[in-house]
Design a protein around this motif. Structure first.
Motif, PDB file in Angstrom:
ATOM      1  N   VAL A 175       0.843  -1.192   0.000  1.00  0.00           N
ATOM      2  CA  VAL A 175       0.000   0.000   0.000  1.00  0.00           C
ATOM      3  C   VAL A 175       0.880   1.246   0.000  1.00  0.00           C
ATOM      4  O   VAL A 175       2.038   1.214   0.416  1.00  0.00           O
ATOM      5  N   GLY A 176       0.307   2.341  -0.468  1.00  0.00           N
ATOM      6  CA  GLY A 176       1.014   3.608  -0.482  1.00  0.00           C
ATOM      7  C   GLY A 176       0.034   4.743  -0.709  1.00  0.00           C
ATOM      8  O   GLY A 176      -1.169   4.516  -0.894  1.00  0.00           O
ATOM      9  N   PHE A 177       0.544   5.955  -0.716  1.00  0.00           N
ATOM     10  CA  PHE A 177      -0.302   7.145  -0.871  1.00  0.00           C
ATOM     11  C   PHE A 177       0.292   8.048  -1.943  1.00  0.00           C
ATOM     12  O   PHE A 177       1.501   8.056  -2.175  1.00  0.00           O
ATOM     13  N   PHE A 178      -0.593   8.818  -2.579  1.00  0.00           N
ATOM     14  CA  PHE A 178      -0.126   9.702  -3.637  1.00  0.00           C
ATOM     15  C   PHE A 178      -1.090  10.879  -3.794  1.00  0.00           C
ATOM     16  O   PHE A 178      -2.246  10.842  -3.341  1.00  0.00           O
ATOM     17  N   ALA A 179      -0.592  11.918  -4.425  1.00  0.00           N
ATOM     18  CA  ALA A 179      -1.404  13.086  -4.783  1.00  0.00           C
ATOM     19  C   ALA A 179      -1.012  13.493  -6.192  1.00  0.00           C
ATOM     20  O   ALA A 179       0.172  13.485  -6.550  1.00  0.00           O
ATOM     21  N   GLU A 180      -2.011  13.833  -6.999  1.00  0.00           N
ATOM     22  CA  GLU A 180      -1.735  14.266  -8.365  1.00  0.00           C
ATOM     23  C   GLU A 180      -1.629  15.793  -8.411  1.00  0.00           C
ATOM     24  O   GLU A 180      -1.787  16.476  -7.392  1.00  0.00           O
ATOM     25  N   ASP A 181      -1.345  16.309  -9.569  1.00  0.00           N
ATOM     26  CA  ASP A 181      -1.116  17.755  -9.716  1.00  0.00           C
ATOM     27  C   ASP A 181      -2.295  18.553  -9.169  1.00  0.00           C
ATOM     28  O   ASP A 181      -3.460  18.260  -9.463  1.00  0.00           O
ATOM     29  N   GLY A 182      -1.977  19.554  -8.364  1.00  0.00           N
ATOM     30  CA  GLY A 182      -2.991  20.443  -7.814  1.00  0.00           C
ATOM     31  C   GLY A 182      -3.666  19.926  -6.560  1.00  0.00           C
ATOM     32  O   GLY A 182      -4.496  20.633  -5.974  1.00  0.00           O
ATOM     33  N   GLU A 183      -3.337  18.706  -6.127  1.00  0.00           N
ATOM     34  CA  GLU A 183      -3.967  18.127  -4.933  1.00  0.00           C
ATOM     35  C   GLU A 183      -3.060  18.318  -3.721  1.00  0.00           C
ATOM     36  O   GLU A 183      -1.836  18.114  -3.797  1.00  0.00           O
ATOM     37  N   VAL A 184      -3.657  18.718  -2.613  1.00  0.00           N
ATOM     38  CA  VAL A 184      -2.926  18.884  -1.358  1.00  0.00           C
ATOM     39  C   VAL A 184      -3.719  18.168  -0.271  1.00  0.00           C
ATOM     40  O   VAL A 184      -4.910  18.436  -0.074  1.00  0.00           O
ATOM     41  N   SER A 185      -3.060  17.261   0.428  1.00  0.00           N
ATOM     42  CA  SER A 185      -3.714  16.499   1.491  1.00  0.00           C
ATOM     43  C   SER A 185      -2.660  16.058   2.497  1.00  0.00           C
ATOM     44  O   SER A 185      -1.459  16.249   2.282  1.00  0.00           O
ATOM     45  N   SER A 186      -3.103  15.482   3.600  1.00  0.00           N
ATOM     46  CA  SER A 186      -2.156  15.026   4.612  1.00  0.00           C
ATOM     47  C   SER A 186      -2.750  13.857   5.382  1.00  0.00           C
ATOM     48  O   SER A 186      -3.970  13.722   5.496  1.00  0.00           O
ATOM     49  N   LEU A 187      -1.861  13.005   5.897  1.00  0.00           N
ATOM     50  CA  LEU A 187      -2.255  11.848   6.692  1.00  0.00           C
ATOM     51  C   LEU A 187      -1.717  12.001   8.106  1.00  0.00           C
ATOM     52  O   LEU A 187      -0.549  12.353   8.314  1.00  0.00           O
ATOM     53  N   LYS A 188      -2.570  11.687   9.065  1.00  0.00           N
ATOM     54  CA  LYS A 188      -2.186  11.768  10.467  1.00  0.00           C
ATOM     55  C   LYS A 188      -1.557  10.472  10.940  1.00  0.00           C
ATOM     56  O   LYS A 188      -0.565  10.467  11.654  1.00  0.00           O
ATOM     57  N   TRP A 189      -2.134   9.354  10.557  1.00  0.00           N
ATOM     58  CA  TRP A 189      -1.595   8.034  10.889  1.00  0.00           C
ATOM     59  C   TRP A 189      -2.167   7.011   9.919  1.00  0.00           C
ATOM     60  O   TRP A 189      -3.156   7.250   9.242  1.00  0.00           O
ATOM     61  N   ALA A 190      -1.510   5.850   9.868  1.00  0.00           N
ATOM     62  CA  ALA A 190      -1.987   4.731   9.054  1.00  0.00           C
ATOM     63  C   ALA A 190      -1.724   3.441   9.813  1.00  0.00           C
ATOM     64  O   ALA A 190      -0.722   3.322  10.527  1.00  0.00           O
ATOM     65  N   LYS A 191      -2.621   2.484   9.669  1.00  0.00           N
ATOM     66  CA  LYS A 191      -2.470   1.170  10.306  1.00  0.00           C
ATOM     67  C   LYS A 191      -2.702   0.092   9.274  1.00  0.00           C
ATOM     68  O   LYS A 191      -3.628   0.186   8.463  1.00  0.00           O
ATOM     69  N   PHE A 192      -1.872  -0.949   9.324  1.00  0.00           N
ATOM     70  CA  PHE A 192      -1.922  -2.021   8.339  1.00  0.00           C
ATOM     71  C   PHE A 192      -1.947  -3.356   9.070  1.00  0.00           C
ATOM     72  O   PHE A 192      -1.145  -3.606   9.970  1.00  0.00           O
ATOM     73  N   SER A 193      -2.877  -4.251   8.682  1.00  0.00           N
ATOM     74  CA  SER A 193      -2.984  -5.578   9.289  1.00  0.00           C
ATOM     75  C   SER A 193      -3.094  -6.615   8.183  1.00  0.00           C
ATOM     76  O   SER A 193      -3.940  -6.480   7.286  1.00  0.00           O
ATOM     77  N   GLU A 194      -2.254  -7.643   8.262  1.00  0.00           N
ATOM     78  CA  GLU A 194      -2.370  -8.745   7.308  1.00  0.00           C
ATOM     79  C   GLU A 194      -3.528  -9.637   7.717  1.00  0.00           C
ATOM     80  O   GLU A 194      -3.768  -9.875   8.900  1.00  0.00           O
ATOM     81  N   ARG A 195      -4.268 -10.159   6.732  1.00  0.00           N
ATOM     82  CA  ARG A 195      -5.433 -10.994   7.000  1.00  0.00           C
ATOM     83  C   ARG A 195      -5.100 -12.454   6.768  1.00  0.00           C
ATOM     84  O   ARG A 195      -4.298 -12.804   5.907  1.00  0.00           O
ATOM     85  N   ASP A 196      -5.786 -13.336   7.551  1.00  0.00           N
ATOM     86  CA  ASP A 196      -5.607 -14.775   7.392  1.00  0.00           C
ATOM     87  C   ASP A 196      -6.121 -15.234   6.044  1.00  0.00           C
ATOM     88  O   ASP A 196      -7.025 -14.649   5.472  1.00  0.00           O
ATOM     89  N   SER A 197      -5.555 -16.357   5.579  1.00  0.00           N
ATOM     90  CA  SER A 197      -6.148 -17.019   4.434  1.00  0.00           C
ATOM     91  C   SER A 197      -7.464 -17.665   4.846  1.00  0.00           C
ATOM     92  O   SER A 197      -7.704 -17.926   6.027  1.00  0.00           O
ATOM     93  N   MET A 198      -8.326 -17.949   3.885  1.00  0.00           N
ATOM     94  CA  MET A 198      -9.600 -18.600   4.180  1.00  0.00           C
ATOM     95  C   MET A 198      -9.369 -19.956   4.823  1.00  0.00           C
ATOM     96  O   MET A 198     -10.049 -20.345   5.779  1.00  0.00           O
ATOM     97  N   LEU A 199      -8.386 -20.734   4.323  1.00  0.00           N
ATOM     98  CA  LEU A 199      -8.116 -22.048   4.895  1.00  0.00           C
ATOM     99  C   LEU A 199      -7.671 -21.920   6.333  1.00  0.00           C
ATOM    100  O   LEU A 199      -8.078 -22.703   7.203  1.00  0.00           O
TER     101      LEU A 199
END
Length: 271
Positions: free
Chosen positions: A231-255
């Motif tokens: 995962v990652g983040f991006f902004a295109e021309d003319g866009e301004v934004s900001s992130l305060k925090w991010a959390k990532f969790s891997e998920r189990d396989s169905m099996l």
């Protein structure tokens, strides 16, 4: 098998002792009940052994030194500890972006530029991403299943106008070999205000992707061209934004989820 053997035993007994009709019904009934009990016992033993195996595999695979290619890793992929990024250490955990990306950490928040991928997530397949962000001008984008900046799925929140009525849209991107092959937009039934924080949640499971904004599901779609990537983040021309925090969790396989919960299987014990 039990009924067949019981019938043969009855015939042999009748040859020696005469007619056993008064007993035949009782013995037949007993053989049917015994067969069901043996079947039920075999199933219970199988579930018990399966549950024990899943527990052992889960315990074994929780060791970070266990390679993913082991049998334990194949049958049950233990969910890793969630990753959390508050950007206080800069961009050390993120792959370098384009030279002109403009991404930087300012006032404890990430201001995205060109797509930067979160390093620990780069080769994973099924996961959940959450983050808190705000849009200061136009929009904010995030990528997933991103093996690099040339191959990824993307989504983007855009604020179209100010006002109390629904004013936002969600853009969906498919980028392969550096080219945007698909780009579509859908209006959202919610209102986002520039400069105010909002919460985004994304689940990536197999070829299915679900997205929530402020607790409201806004997108559900499927695609099977990209099998893994971070995962990652991006902004295109003319866009301004900001992130305060991010959390990532891997998920189990169905099996893995099935093996971890054998009690979810319900059998008809009609005997």
């Amino acid at each position: 098998m039990y009924r067949s053997r019981s019938a043969r035993a009855l015939r042999e007994t009748e040859d020696q002792f005469g007619n056993l009709d008064p007993w035949r019904g009782k013995l037949d009934s007993h053989s049917r009940v015994s067969g069901k009990r043996i079947f039920a016992t075999v199933v219970m033993v199988g579930l018990t052994l399966g549950g024990g195996l899943a527990f052992l595999l889960r315990s074994q695979n929780s060791d970070a030194s266990t390679p993913a290619s082991t049998v334990a890793g194949f049958i049950y992929r233990q969910t890793a500890e969630p990753l959390r990024e508050d950007f206080h250490s800069g961009l050390k955990s993120w792959l370098d972006g384009p030279e002109d990306s403009g991404a930087r950490v300012w006032d404890g928040r990430l201001r995205p530029g060109g797509l930067r991928i979160w390093k620990p997530t780069q080769r994973l397949e099924n996961y959940e991403l959450e983050f808190t962000c705000k849009i200061e001008r136009k929009g904010l984008g995030w990528g997933f299943r991103a093996s690099d900046r040339r191959h990824y799925y993307g989504q983007k929140l855009q604020i179209l106008r100010a006002g109390p009525k629904p004013n936002a849209q969600l853009v969906r991107l498919v980028v392969l070999d550096g080219k945007v092959l698909e780009r579509s937009a859908a209006a959202l039934s919610l209102t986002l205000n520039q400069g105010q924080d909002f919460h985004v949640r994304l689940i990536v499971d197999g070829g299915h992707f679900l997205t929530w904004v402020n607790g409201q599901i806004v997108s559900s779609w499927s695609d099977d061209r990209l099998k893994r990537g971070g995962v990652g983040f991006f902004a295109e021309d003319g866009e301004v934004s900001s992130l305060k925090w991010a959390k990532f969790s891997e998920r189990d396989s169905m099996l893995g989820r099935i093996l971890a919960h054998p009690s979810l299987l319900v059998l008809p014990w009609g005997y």
